[in-house]
Write an enzyme that holds these catalytic residues in place. Sequence first.
Site, PDB file in Angstrom:
ATOM      1  N   ASP A  51       0.676  -1.097  -0.286  1.00 38.53           N
ATOM      2  CA  ASP A  51      -0.060   0.245  -0.250  1.00 38.53           C
ATOM      3  C   ASP A  51       1.048   1.056  -0.001  1.00 38.53           C
ATOM      4  O   ASP A  51       0.490   2.425  -0.310  1.00 38.53           O
ATOM      5  CB  ASP A  51      -0.503  -0.032   0.929  1.00 38.53           C
ATOM      6  CG  ASP A  51      -2.191  -1.074   0.830  1.00 38.53           C
ATOM      7  OD1 ASP A  51      -2.325  -1.244  -0.393  1.00 38.53           O
ATOM      8  OD2 ASP A  51      -2.835  -1.581   2.072  1.00 38.53           O
ATOM      9  N   GLY A  52       1.792   1.060   0.675  1.00 36.43           N
ATOM     10  CA  GLY A  52       2.999   2.217   0.342  1.00 36.43           C
ATOM     11  C   GLY A  52       3.522   2.752  -0.752  1.00 36.43           C
ATOM     12  O   GLY A  52       3.662   3.880  -0.664  1.00 36.43           O
ATOM     13  N   ASN A 123      -4.245   8.862   1.849  1.00 40.23           N
ATOM     14  CA  ASN A 123      -4.838   8.645   3.756  1.00 40.23           C
ATOM     15  C   ASN A 123      -4.859   9.198   4.279  1.00 40.23           C
ATOM     16  O   ASN A 123      -6.119   9.733   5.076  1.00 40.23           O
ATOM     17  CB  ASN A 123      -3.051   8.182   3.825  1.00 40.23           C
ATOM     18  CG  ASN A 123      -3.765   6.466   4.049  1.00 40.23           C
ATOM     19  OD1 ASN A 123      -4.029   5.716   3.074  1.00 40.23           O
ATOM     20  ND2 ASN A 123      -2.525   5.682   4.119  1.00 40.23           N
ATOM     21  N   GLU A 124      -4.108  10.209   4.211  1.00 41.77           N
ATOM     22  CA  GLU A 124      -4.402  11.039   5.247  1.00 41.77           C
ATOM     23  C   GLU A 124      -3.186  12.678   5.608  1.00 41.77           C
ATOM     24  O   GLU A 124      -2.458  12.268   4.960  1.00 41.77           O
ATOM     25  CB  GLU A 124      -4.570  10.811   6.635  1.00 41.77           C
ATOM     26  CG  GLU A 124      -2.985  10.397   7.827  1.00 41.77           C
ATOM     27  CD  GLU A 124      -2.431   9.582   7.094  1.00 41.77           C
ATOM     28  OE1 GLU A 124      -1.730   9.235   6.094  1.00 41.77           O
ATOM     29  OE2 GLU A 124      -2.980   7.942   6.498  1.00 41.77           O
ATOM     30  N   ASP A 152      -0.620  16.422  21.417  1.00 37.83           N
ATOM     31  CA  ASP A 152       0.572  16.745  20.250  1.00 37.83           C
ATOM     32  C   ASP A 152      -0.367  16.948  19.203  1.00 37.83           C
ATOM     33  O   ASP A 152       0.634  16.967  17.526  1.00 37.83           O
ATOM     34  CB  ASP A 152       0.748  14.379  20.135  1.00 37.83           C
ATOM     35  CG  ASP A 152       0.914  14.591  21.468  1.00 37.83           C
ATOM     36  OD1 ASP A 152       2.184  14.468  22.493  1.00 37.83           O
ATOM     37  OD2 ASP A 152       1.261  12.937  21.322  1.00 37.83           O
ATOM     38  N   THR A 163      -8.738   3.704   7.538  1.00 38.90           N
ATOM     39  CA  THR A 163      -8.253   2.278   8.286  1.00 38.90           C
ATOM     40  C   THR A 163      -6.996   1.965   8.358  1.00 38.90           C
ATOM     41  O   THR A 163      -6.014   0.925   8.733  1.00 38.90           O
ATOM     42  CB  THR A 163      -8.256   0.989   6.821  1.00 38.90           C
ATOM     43  OG1 THR A 163      -7.177   1.270   5.654  1.00 38.90           O
ATOM     44  CG2 THR A 163      -9.660   0.523   6.969  1.00 38.90           C
ATOM     45  N   ALA A 164      -5.673   3.304   8.060  1.00 35.28           N
ATOM     46  CA  ALA A 164      -4.599   3.272   8.351  1.00 35.28           C
ATOM     47  C   ALA A 164      -5.012   4.043   9.926  1.00 35.28           C
ATOM     48  O   ALA A 164      -4.957   3.628  10.671  1.00 35.28           O
ATOM     49  CB  ALA A 164      -3.886   4.062   7.243  1.00 35.28           C
ATOM     50  N   LYS A 167      -6.986   5.024  12.018  1.00 35.32           N
ATOM     51  CA  LYS A 167      -7.683   3.542  12.929  1.00 35.32           C
ATOM     52  C   LYS A 167      -7.153   3.252  13.965  1.00 35.32           C
ATOM     53  O   LYS A 167      -7.620   2.706  14.972  1.00 35.32           O
ATOM     54  CB  LYS A 167      -7.700   2.712  12.052  1.00 35.32           C
ATOM     55  CG  LYS A 167      -8.864   1.002  12.654  1.00 35.32           C
ATOM     56  CD  LYS A 167      -8.367  -0.066  11.218  1.00 35.32           C
ATOM     57  CE  LYS A 167      -9.377  -1.175  12.077  1.00 35.32           C
ATOM     58  NZ  LYS A 167      -8.881  -1.837  13.220  1.00 35.32           N
ATOM     59  N   ALA A 187      -3.390  12.677  21.564  1.00 38.40           N
ATOM     60  CA  ALA A 187      -3.589  13.003  22.225  1.00 38.40           C
ATOM     61  C   ALA A 187      -3.439  13.596  23.373  1.00 38.40           C
ATOM     62  O   ALA A 187      -2.830  15.070  23.300  1.00 38.40           O
ATOM     63  CB  ALA A 187      -1.944  12.699  23.248  1.00 38.40           C
TER      64      ALA A 187
HETATM   65  P1  NAP Z   1       4.139   2.481   6.877  1.00 39.71           P
HETATM   66  O1  NAP Z   1       4.814   2.384   8.623  1.00 39.71           O
HETATM   67  O2  NAP Z   1       5.506   1.286   6.349  1.00 39.71           O
HETATM   68  O3  NAP Z   1       3.117   1.178   7.159  1.00 39.71           O
HETATM   69  C1  NAP Z   1       2.396   1.157   7.918  1.00 39.71           C
HETATM   70  C2  NAP Z   1       1.371   0.160   6.868  1.00 39.71           C
HETATM   71  O4  NAP Z   1       0.177   0.914   6.865  1.00 39.71           O
HETATM   72  C3  NAP Z   1       1.933  -1.176   6.496  1.00 39.71           C
HETATM   73  O5  NAP Z   1       1.793  -2.072   6.421  1.00 39.71           O
HETATM   74  C4  NAP Z   1       1.272  -0.332   5.414  1.00 39.71           C
HETATM   75  O6  NAP Z   1       0.525  -1.556   4.227  1.00 39.71           O
HETATM   76  C5  NAP Z   1       0.200   0.116   6.147  1.00 39.71           C
HETATM   77  N1  NAP Z   1      -1.279   1.161   5.087  1.00 39.71           N
HETATM   78  C6  NAP Z   1      -0.798   2.021   4.420  1.00 39.71           C
HETATM   79  N2  NAP Z   1      -2.034   2.400   3.702  1.00 39.71           N
HETATM   80  C7  NAP Z   1      -3.361   1.733   4.616  1.00 39.71           C
HETATM   81  C8  NAP Z   1      -4.439   2.167   3.917  1.00 39.71           C
HETATM   82  N3  NAP Z   1      -5.461   3.124   3.414  1.00 39.71           N
HETATM   83  N4  NAP Z   1      -5.761   1.121   4.491  1.00 39.71           N
HETATM   84  C9  NAP Z   1      -4.843   0.153   5.878  1.00 39.71           C
HETATM   85  N5  NAP Z   1      -3.252   0.689   6.262  1.00 39.71           N
HETATM   86  C10 NAP Z   1      -2.333   1.163   5.428  1.00 39.71           C
HETATM   87  O7  NAP Z   1       4.505   3.133   6.066  1.00 39.71           O
HETATM   88  P2  NAP Z   1       3.473   3.214   4.270  1.00 39.71           P
HETATM   89  O8  NAP Z   1       3.472   1.608   3.684  1.00 39.71           O
HETATM   90  O9  NAP Z   1       4.227   3.779   3.470  1.00 39.71           O
HETATM   91  O10 NAP Z   1       2.454   3.638   4.097  1.00 39.71           O
HETATM   92  C11 NAP Z   1       2.158   5.330   5.214  1.00 39.71           C
HETATM   93  C12 NAP Z   1       0.546   4.953   5.988  1.00 39.71           C
HETATM   94  O11 NAP Z   1       1.610   4.373   7.332  1.00 39.71           O
HETATM   95  C13 NAP Z   1       0.643   5.932   6.074  1.00 39.71           C
HETATM   96  O12 NAP Z   1      -0.366   7.212   5.218  1.00 39.71           O
HETATM   97  C14 NAP Z   1      -0.239   6.486   7.335  1.00 39.71           C
HETATM   98  O13 NAP Z   1      -1.735   6.135   7.130  1.00 39.71           O
HETATM   99  C15 NAP Z   1       0.060   5.089   8.129  1.00 39.71           C
HETATM  100  N6  NAP Z   1       1.127   5.179   9.709  1.00 39.71           N
HETATM  101  C16 NAP Z   1       0.610   4.623  10.643  1.00 39.71           C
HETATM  102  C17 NAP Z   1       0.918   4.917  11.791  1.00 39.71           C
HETATM  103  C18 NAP Z   1       0.025   4.050  12.854  1.00 39.71           C
HETATM  104  O14 NAP Z   1      -1.074   3.359  12.974  1.00 39.71           O
HETATM  105  N7  NAP Z   1       1.205   4.385  14.324  1.00 39.71           N
HETATM  106  C19 NAP Z   1       2.247   5.876  11.824  1.00 39.71           C
HETATM  107  C20 NAP Z   1       2.435   5.932  10.997  1.00 39.71           C
HETATM  108  C21 NAP Z   1       2.037   6.266   9.916  1.00 39.71           C
HETATM  109  P3  NAP Z   1       1.896  -2.045   3.510  1.00 39.71           P
HETATM  110  O15 NAP Z   1       2.874  -2.391   4.226  1.00 39.71           O
HETATM  111  O16 NAP Z   1       1.471  -2.476   2.256  1.00 39.71           O
HETATM  112  O17 NAP Z   1       2.611  -0.632   2.575  1.00 39.71           O
HETATM  113 MN    MN Z   2       4.545   0.118   3.798  1.00 37.36          MN
END
Ligand code: NAP
Ligand code: MN
Length: 266
Positions: A51-52, A123-124, A152, A163-164, A167, A187
């Site tokens: 997804d990334g 995403n966001e 924060d 969902t990312a 969630k 927070a």
């Molecule tokens: P990453 O840190 O490797 O990704 C975090 C996880 O989120 C990966 O497993 C990624 O899937 C998954 N993901 C990305 N878009 C998603 C979606 N729309 N619904 C469900 N899961 C999703 O970074 P990245 O792969 O570049 O993804 C960036 C996204 O990570 C950001 O847009 C943000 O939403 C999310 N993120 C989450 C947190 C948290 O949950 N605390 C913190 C920072 C960022 P893949 O493994 O298939 O890439």
């Molecule tokens: Mn990723």
Amino acid sequence: MSERTHIFIYSKHDESSLQKKSILTEMISKQGFNTVDDADSANIIVSLGGDGSFLQAVRKTGFRQDCLYAGISTTGSLGMYCDFHFHDMETVIQAVQHAEIEVRRYPILQVIVDDNPPFYCLNEFSIRSNIIKTFVLDVEIDGLHFETFRGDGMIIATPTGSTAYNKSVNGAVVDPLLPCFQVSELASVNSNKYRTLGSSFILSGQRQLTLRLQQDGNDYPTMGMDNESLSIQHVESVKIELSDRIVKTVKLKNNSFWEKVKRTYL
Ligand code: NAP
Ligand code: MN
């Protein structure tokens, strides 16, 4: 169709990704489709990875309105944007040949920071303090002062982004057929002195959200658009709304958003 179809493949540049890219290029040309090296001349953009990678493919090609995007997963499991398995391309090709492909339309955010040009998020948009001190934001909805946030930071998510990151902070999962965006807190301080809604809230696509940063020294936040950080330093205000643009992706029949949510989380 094959004369008009020009496919650009977006992948990372490591050896294994490039190898998969060349296997896919060969498969595609065997089916009579053209692959192109220049994304500008493509009308289908395929991302290889997770997804990334899909988020990057859309961003690096400029959120094209005249293109269909498709995510092919190389991670072994399907993602929220990756509908197809790299090791099962036969299914994809058969589906294309039998017209079993449908088009989805995903809402995206348009974000304007002060007087900078607008940018988009699939995403966001996230904003948080980059120092160990709470950070204060005035939150306005269509010009109405709604709350003063201290904490924060905040996450403003699209339906597909729900969902990312959203969630992980207990935001709701939102159906992408709804043109809207969700605001979630990171927070927040809540006391007799500081009060925020405390729960996530969802705004209609007709609304505009404005975040005004208190100019108290903690006004150099870290901001993210999907998986990329913004290089803007000092910020006074951020205006967020649903964009007129959308991202079109291809899907197989019987693979709705809720099937994906079930597959991924339940
Ligand atoms: P990453 O840190 O490797 O990704 C975090 C996880 O989120 C990966 O497993 C990624 O899937 C998954 N993901 C990305 N878009 C998603 C979606 N729309 N619904 C469900 N899961 C999703 O970074 P990245 O792969 O570049 O993804 C960036 C996204 O990570 C950001 O847009 C943000 O939403 C999310 N993120 C989450 C947190 C948290 O949950 N605390 C913190 C920072 C960022 P893949 O493994 O298939 O890439
Ligand atoms: Mn990723």
